[in-house]
Design a protein around this motif. Structure first.
Motif, PDB file in Angstrom:
ATOM      1  N   GLU B  61       0.765  -1.034  -0.142  1.00 24.62           N
ATOM      2  CA  GLU B  61      -0.026  -0.019  -0.063  1.00 24.62           C
ATOM      3  C   GLU B  61       0.965   1.394   0.072  1.00 24.62           C
ATOM      4  O   GLU B  61       0.594   2.117  -0.710  1.00 24.62           O
ATOM      5  CB  GLU B  61      -0.703   0.019   1.377  1.00 24.62           C
ATOM      6  CG  GLU B  61      -2.042   1.046   1.392  1.00 24.62           C
ATOM      7  CD  GLU B  61      -3.287   0.638   0.613  1.00 24.62           C
ATOM      8  OE1 GLU B  61      -3.479  -0.129  -0.239  1.00 24.62           O
ATOM      9  OE2 GLU B  61      -4.205   1.203   1.107  1.00 24.62           O
ATOM     10  N   ASP B  62       2.079   1.167   0.731  1.00 23.83           N
ATOM     11  CA  ASP B  62       2.731   2.574   0.879  1.00 23.83           C
ATOM     12  C   ASP B  62       3.620   2.604  -0.428  1.00 23.83           C
ATOM     13  O   ASP B  62       4.306   3.551  -0.601  1.00 23.83           O
ATOM     14  CB  ASP B  62       3.880   2.239   1.954  1.00 23.83           C
ATOM     15  CG  ASP B  62       3.424   2.567   3.211  1.00 23.83           C
ATOM     16  OD1 ASP B  62       2.330   3.272   3.456  1.00 23.83           O
ATOM     17  OD2 ASP B  62       3.928   1.831   4.414  1.00 23.83           O
ATOM     18  N   ALA B  63       3.695   1.610  -1.114  1.00 20.42           N
ATOM     19  CA  ALA B  63       4.456   1.857  -2.660  1.00 20.42           C
ATOM     20  C   ALA B  63       3.986   3.002  -3.396  1.00 20.42           C
ATOM     21  O   ALA B  63       4.914   3.748  -4.119  1.00 20.42           O
ATOM     22  CB  ALA B  63       4.196   0.587  -3.521  1.00 20.42           C
ATOM     23  N   TYR B  64       2.585   3.282  -3.105  1.00 21.38           N
ATOM     24  CA  TYR B  64       2.060   4.678  -3.846  1.00 21.38           C
ATOM     25  C   TYR B  64       2.147   5.826  -2.879  1.00 21.38           C
ATOM     26  O   TYR B  64       1.595   6.835  -3.448  1.00 21.38           O
ATOM     27  CB  TYR B  64       0.776   4.484  -4.426  1.00 21.38           C
ATOM     28  CG  TYR B  64       0.767   3.339  -5.505  1.00 21.38           C
ATOM     29  CD1 TYR B  64       0.882   3.552  -6.724  1.00 21.38           C
ATOM     30  CD2 TYR B  64       0.470   1.963  -4.884  1.00 21.38           C
ATOM     31  CE1 TYR B  64       1.241   2.549  -7.537  1.00 21.38           C
ATOM     32  CE2 TYR B  64       0.437   0.911  -5.928  1.00 21.38           C
ATOM     33  CZ  TYR B  64       0.859   1.121  -7.270  1.00 21.38           C
ATOM     34  OH  TYR B  64       0.838   0.123  -7.986  1.00 21.38           O
ATOM     35  N   SER B  65       2.624   6.128  -1.657  1.00 21.74           N
ATOM     36  CA  SER B  65       2.852   6.881  -1.170  1.00 21.74           C
ATOM     37  C   SER B  65       4.024   8.025  -1.118  1.00 21.74           C
ATOM     38  O   SER B  65       5.064   7.338  -0.914  1.00 21.74           O
ATOM     39  CB  SER B  65       2.474   6.333   0.307  1.00 21.74           C
ATOM     40  OG  SER B  65       2.398   7.548   1.449  1.00 21.74           O
ATOM     41  N   VAL B  66       4.075   8.918  -1.464  1.00 23.44           N
ATOM     42  CA  VAL B  66       5.028   9.709  -1.692  1.00 23.44           C
ATOM     43  C   VAL B  66       5.799  10.187  -0.481  1.00 23.44           C
ATOM     44  O   VAL B  66       7.182  10.334  -0.342  1.00 23.44           O
ATOM     45  CB  VAL B  66       4.889  10.897  -2.771  1.00 23.44           C
ATOM     46  CG1 VAL B  66       6.035  11.821  -3.053  1.00 23.44           C
ATOM     47  CG2 VAL B  66       4.506  10.321  -3.904  1.00 23.44           C
ATOM     48  N   LEU B  67       4.943  10.803   0.361  1.00 25.33           N
ATOM     49  CA  LEU B  67       5.468  11.388   1.575  1.00 25.33           C
ATOM     50  C   LEU B  67       5.265  10.702   2.810  1.00 25.33           C
ATOM     51  O   LEU B  67       5.624  11.233   3.836  1.00 25.33           O
ATOM     52  CB  LEU B  67       4.991  12.764   1.754  1.00 25.33           C
ATOM     53  CG  LEU B  67       5.677  13.748   0.556  1.00 25.33           C
ATOM     54  CD1 LEU B  67       4.912  14.954   0.696  1.00 25.33           C
ATOM     55  CD2 LEU B  67       7.287  13.693   0.651  1.00 25.33           C
ATOM     56  N   SER B  68       4.546   9.628   2.874  1.00 24.66           N
ATOM     57  CA  SER B  68       4.198   8.720   4.196  1.00 24.66           C
ATOM     58  C   SER B  68       4.490   7.416   4.057  1.00 24.66           C
ATOM     59  O   SER B  68       3.748   6.648   4.572  1.00 24.66           O
ATOM     60  CB  SER B  68       2.718   9.194   4.681  1.00 24.66           C
ATOM     61  OG  SER B  68       2.003   8.703   3.501  1.00 24.66           O
ATOM     62  N   PHE B  69       5.741   7.220   3.559  1.00 27.58           N
ATOM     63  CA  PHE B  69       6.270   5.748   3.282  1.00 27.58           C
ATOM     64  C   PHE B  69       6.335   5.169   4.753  1.00 27.58           C
ATOM     65  O   PHE B  69       7.115   5.642   5.488  1.00 27.58           O
ATOM     66  CB  PHE B  69       7.390   5.483   2.324  1.00 27.58           C
ATOM     67  CG  PHE B  69       7.566   4.234   2.101  1.00 27.58           C
ATOM     68  CD1 PHE B  69       7.307   3.449   0.850  1.00 27.58           C
ATOM     69  CD2 PHE B  69       8.544   3.603   2.841  1.00 27.58           C
ATOM     70  CE1 PHE B  69       7.451   2.320   0.299  1.00 27.58           C
ATOM     71  CE2 PHE B  69       8.810   2.136   2.489  1.00 27.58           C
ATOM     72  CZ  PHE B  69       8.363   1.583   1.363  1.00 27.58           C
ATOM     73  N   GLY B  70       5.675   3.724   4.847  1.00 27.38           N
ATOM     74  CA  GLY B  70       5.880   3.060   6.290  1.00 27.38           C
ATOM     75  C   GLY B  70       4.747   3.288   7.054  1.00 27.38           C
ATOM     76  O   GLY B  70       4.592   2.687   8.169  1.00 27.38           O
TER      77      GLY B  70
END
Lengths: 320, 159
Positions: B61-70
């Motif tokens: 899910e985080d793979a598409y999160s630019v600034l909130s990875f993790g």
């Protein structure tokens, strides 16, 4: 819910507790990784396990573009042809005037067309994927624009893909002005109140300058990230007045980020990246310095071989 | 749900989640099937396995999160572990329990995500955790109950 069989017996309970703690610890480590490592991990996941889903979205995006009616595309082409025809004489006139005042050629920005892909996953709001990357000349902070105006900016670049943020992202900032350049300010995204639309705030407008609703706001080009003149939005209403100091205005954005499927990514000046020499005409100071140097060399030549100027040179030619 | 059915249901739900959210870009229109899949699995597997599955789902899910990875990885790891732990705390096969379990699991995932995501990126607390998250959780709870029924669960007591 159907019956279940608990496997948390006493023997394995301790091991399961340690394993759980380990996974929670790993998730905290992932959260704390440096930006570069996080980007590489995300890119690796997108390029491997999630690649099929990205391909599905690319296919759907292409199908949407192809589904646009021929009549609509023909109308758009006709409008563009008319605009280009009208601007041809304008461009020639502009070139002549620039030459008359000693300015170099106007710098043109090169663009790369790209499909905009949006993921609907948690945490990916306000960001988008592009199907072009470093191999196509895309770089970090490259502006992304659509036919309506400014969509956002590229944040991460990979060989064949890139990730960007649109104007609704809290990190988005753009230097802005009115179309005639008389009023300048700074545009930033403001988080929406529940149920409200995303909107932009034009801040830093001098107190003595008023903007009427409907005034078009475009990028000013200051800072070198966005090219000058790209529409950002139109003034909606006044947001705040800091007495005797500054005004701020709500903007109605020019681009709906959720509707954007196709965009252009600005690559910077045409030719060599970062080459700005074309923007400058003859450097008169440098030319003057060259002539001074040439004059000194000529004087040295006239004084003869004592000064270490072997041979004749231009001065010698003149003496003769 | 039997273990054999769960082995099929969980990957199917995860794939469907990404098809709907990434492939079709449906966003909030599509339910959070990833959390539903995790909560379904958490009732059947050990706590460590559920936490590991949550970590894997969260990273995807985080793979598409630019600034909130993790942030998703952390939230789903904790929800997976807590979901497995509920077996020792709550025993229930009723529809009401299934709905409550899915609702609170999805709400907790949203609340945890809000907590760990950067302060500059997240929306206001009331808007996200108190207004948006319960709606998403209710949607996921209904879909989760339908999924359980579709994969062969039968309610012992209809609440």
């Amino acid at each position: 819910m159907a019956g279940y069989t608990s496997e948390n017996d006493e023997r394995s309970g301790g091991a399961q507790g340690y394993l759980t703690a380990l996974f929670v610890l790993v998730s905290i480590v992932v959260l704390s990784l440096p930006d570069g490592a996080q980007q590489r991990t995300a890119a690796a996941l997108r390029a491997t396990l999630l690649r099929p889903f990205v391909l599905v979205q690319e296919g759907i995006a292409r199908a949407r573009v192809h589904a646009a009616t021929t009549e609509a595309l023909q109308a758009r082409l006709d409008s563009l042809t008319a605009i280009v025809a009208n601007q041809r004489t304008l461009a020639l006139e502009n070139e002549q005037l620039r030459a008359a005042v000693g300015l170099g050629a106007r710098m043109r920005t090169a663009y790369q067309p790209a499909s905009v892909l949006r993921s609907g996953t948690t945490g990916s709001e306000s960001s988008f994927l592009l199907d072009v990357g470093a191999e196509q000349g895309i770089h970090v902070n490259a502006p992304v624009i659509t036919q309506h105006g400014l969509l956002g900016v590229v944040r991460e670049v990979h060989p064949r893909s890139a990730t960007g943020i649109d104007w609704s992202h809290p990190d988005f900032r753009a230097s802005a002005m009115t179309l005639d350049g008389s009023v300048t300010g700074f545009v930033e995204a403001r988080q929406r109140v529940f149920g409200d639309l995303e909107r932009l705030l034009l801040d830093g407008v001098p107190f003595h300058q008023r903007l009427e609703p409907g005034t078009l706001i475009v990028t000013s080009g200051l800072g070198g990230v966005f090219p000058r003149g790209v529409p950002i939005g139109v003034v909606d209403s006044e947001a705040e007045t800091r007495a005797g100091w500054l005004r701020s205005y709500w903007l109605r954005p020019a681009v709906d980020p959720t509707a954007a499927t196709h965009a252009l990514v600005a690559l910077g000046p045409e030719g060599q990246p970062g080459a700005v020499a074309a923007a400058f005409g003859v450097d008169t100071l440098a030319a003057g310095a060259d002539s001074v140097r040439a004059g000194s060399a000529a004087r040295g030549a006239r004084r003869g071989p004592r000064r270490g100027a072997p041979g004749g040179g231009p001065g010698g030619e003149e003496r003769r | 749900m039997s273990r054999r059915r769960m082995v099929w249901a969980v990957p199917a739900l995860a794939v469907l989640h990404f098809v709907l959210h990434v492939g079709f870009s449906l966003g909030a229109v599509a339910p959070d099937l990833l959390t539903v899949a995790l909560l379904v699995a958490a009732r059947e597997v050990r706590m460590g396995t559920a936490a590991g599955l949550g970590l894997l789902f969260g990273l995807l899910e985080d793979a598409y999160s630019v600034l909130s990875f993790g942030a998703n990885a952390f939230a789903l790891t904790v929800v997976g572990a807590a979901g497995a732990r509920t077996r020792d705390l709550f025993v229930g096969d009723s529809l009401l329990f299934a709905l409550s379990y899915m609702f609170f699991g999805t709400w907790a995932r949203q609340a945890l995500h809000w907590m760990v995501v950067g302060a500059d990126v997240r929306a206001p607390f009331v808007q996200t955790v108190l207004l948006g998250a319960p709606l998403e959780a209710a949607y996921a709870a209904v879909v989760g109950a339908v999924v359980l029924w579709a994969f062969g669960s039968s309610w012992e007591t209809v609440a």
